[in-house]
Design an enzyme around this catalytic site. Structure first.
Site, PDB file in Angstrom:
ATOM      1  N   CYS A 113       0.826  -1.211   0.000  1.00  0.00           N
ATOM      2  CA  CYS A 113       0.000   0.000   0.000  1.00  0.00           C
ATOM      3  C   CYS A 113       0.866   1.269   0.000  1.00  0.00           C
ATOM      4  O   CYS A 113       1.511   1.546  -0.995  1.00  0.00           O
ATOM      5  CB  CYS A 113      -1.011  -0.033   1.141  1.00  0.00           C
ATOM      6  N   HIS A 216      -3.862  -4.814   0.292  1.00  0.00           N
ATOM      7  CA  HIS A 216      -3.423  -5.261   1.624  1.00  0.00           C
ATOM      8  C   HIS A 216      -3.552  -6.777   1.743  1.00  0.00           C
ATOM      9  O   HIS A 216      -4.513  -7.274   2.344  1.00  0.00           O
ATOM     10  CB  HIS A 216      -4.241  -4.562   2.714  1.00  0.00           C
ATOM     11  N   GLU A 218      -2.099  -8.787   3.657  1.00  0.00           N
ATOM     12  CA  GLU A 218      -2.038  -9.263   5.050  1.00  0.00           C
ATOM     13  C   GLU A 218      -3.424  -9.376   5.682  1.00  0.00           C
ATOM     14  O   GLU A 218      -3.588 -10.078   6.679  1.00  0.00           O
ATOM     15  CB  GLU A 218      -1.126  -8.349   5.891  1.00  0.00           C
TER      16      GLU A 218
END
Ligand code: MN
Length: 242
Positions: A113, A216, A218
């Site tokens: 990001c 993102h 994660e």
């Protein structure tokens, strides 16, 4: 051997009540790295003209540039657009120095990001300061859906490291950004684009593992297990180096 991976973070304060500055990082980064076999250390920004960035880049197995606030557009030669948000000058300086030191040292980088934006600018690229007002026909890149939810598609370039992790062609991703890579830095290529043409992935054109994604991953490792492969590939590179 579990490699040691440094993860950059945000900061807040000091505030009006005299409370000290605090460093913050969402748990998802640490959790994804741990599941992929890496041990994480959080890297607070320092202001020592890049000396600690050089030491860290030479010591750690890998560097993960995490998400966060906007990069100061002066780092790519522009004055701020009215939609530019919070700026953290210490974090900007630390991360820019860290990217250059890591690439110099051959240390693997995973940039997420804000991270892909820092990576691109550190190596000489530019950004759209605000997609909605600067990109004609842009889709919604600031989703209101939960963070694990994939809200738009990207097309992943076949001949990229990223394709080896999440597959080539159409991949669904989440989206929490209002800025994006504009001119790609020399020595890098586009590995993924959204359907409106916005760049969502870049990589080093050299043999180094320097991979940036605009979404993102994660936050998606449970609902979309292929996203964990990004962390597994990064951790494997970090382990091979140390
Ligand atoms: Mn997006």
């Amino acid at each position: 051997m579990r490699p040691l991976v440094g993860v950059t973070c945000s900061s807040s304060g000091p505030n009006e009540t005299g409370e000290s500055k605090r460093y913050t990082l969402p748990h998802d980064y640490i959790h994804a790295l741990a599941r992929a076999g890496g041990d994480a250390v959080i890297l607070p920004a320092t202001c020592d003209d890049g000396e600690s960035a050089v030491r860290l880049a030479g010591t750690l197995g890998g560097i993960l540039l995490s998400g966060g606030a906007d990069l100061d557009p002066r780092h790519f030669g522009e004055d701020p657009h009215p939609c530019v948000g919070h700026i953290d000058p210490e974090r900007d300086a630390f991360e820019l120095a860290l990217v250059r030191a890591a690439i110099q040292a051959g240390t693997p980088i995973l940039a997420i990001c804000r991270g892909i934006q820092v990576l691109n600018v550190a190596m000489g690229g530019t950004l759209y300061q605000d997609i909605a007002s600067q990109v004609n026909g842009a889709i919604k890149h600031k989703q209101d859906a939960p963070r694990y939810h994939a809200s738009h598609k990207v097309v992943v370039e076949r001949h990229s490291k990223l394709a080896g992790m999440v597959g080539a062609g159409e991949v669904s991703v989440n989206s929490f950004h209002h800025q994006a890579v504009r001119e790609v830095a020399p020595g890098f290529f586009v590995s993924a684009r959204a359907t409106d043409g916005v760049i969502e992935g870049i990589e080093s054109a050299h043999d180094l593992f320097v991979v940036g994604v605009q979404w993102h991953p994660e936050c998606m490792t449970c609902a979309h297990p292929a996203m964990l492969e990004i962390f597994e590939a990064f951790v494997a590179e970090a382990a091979a180096r140390r």
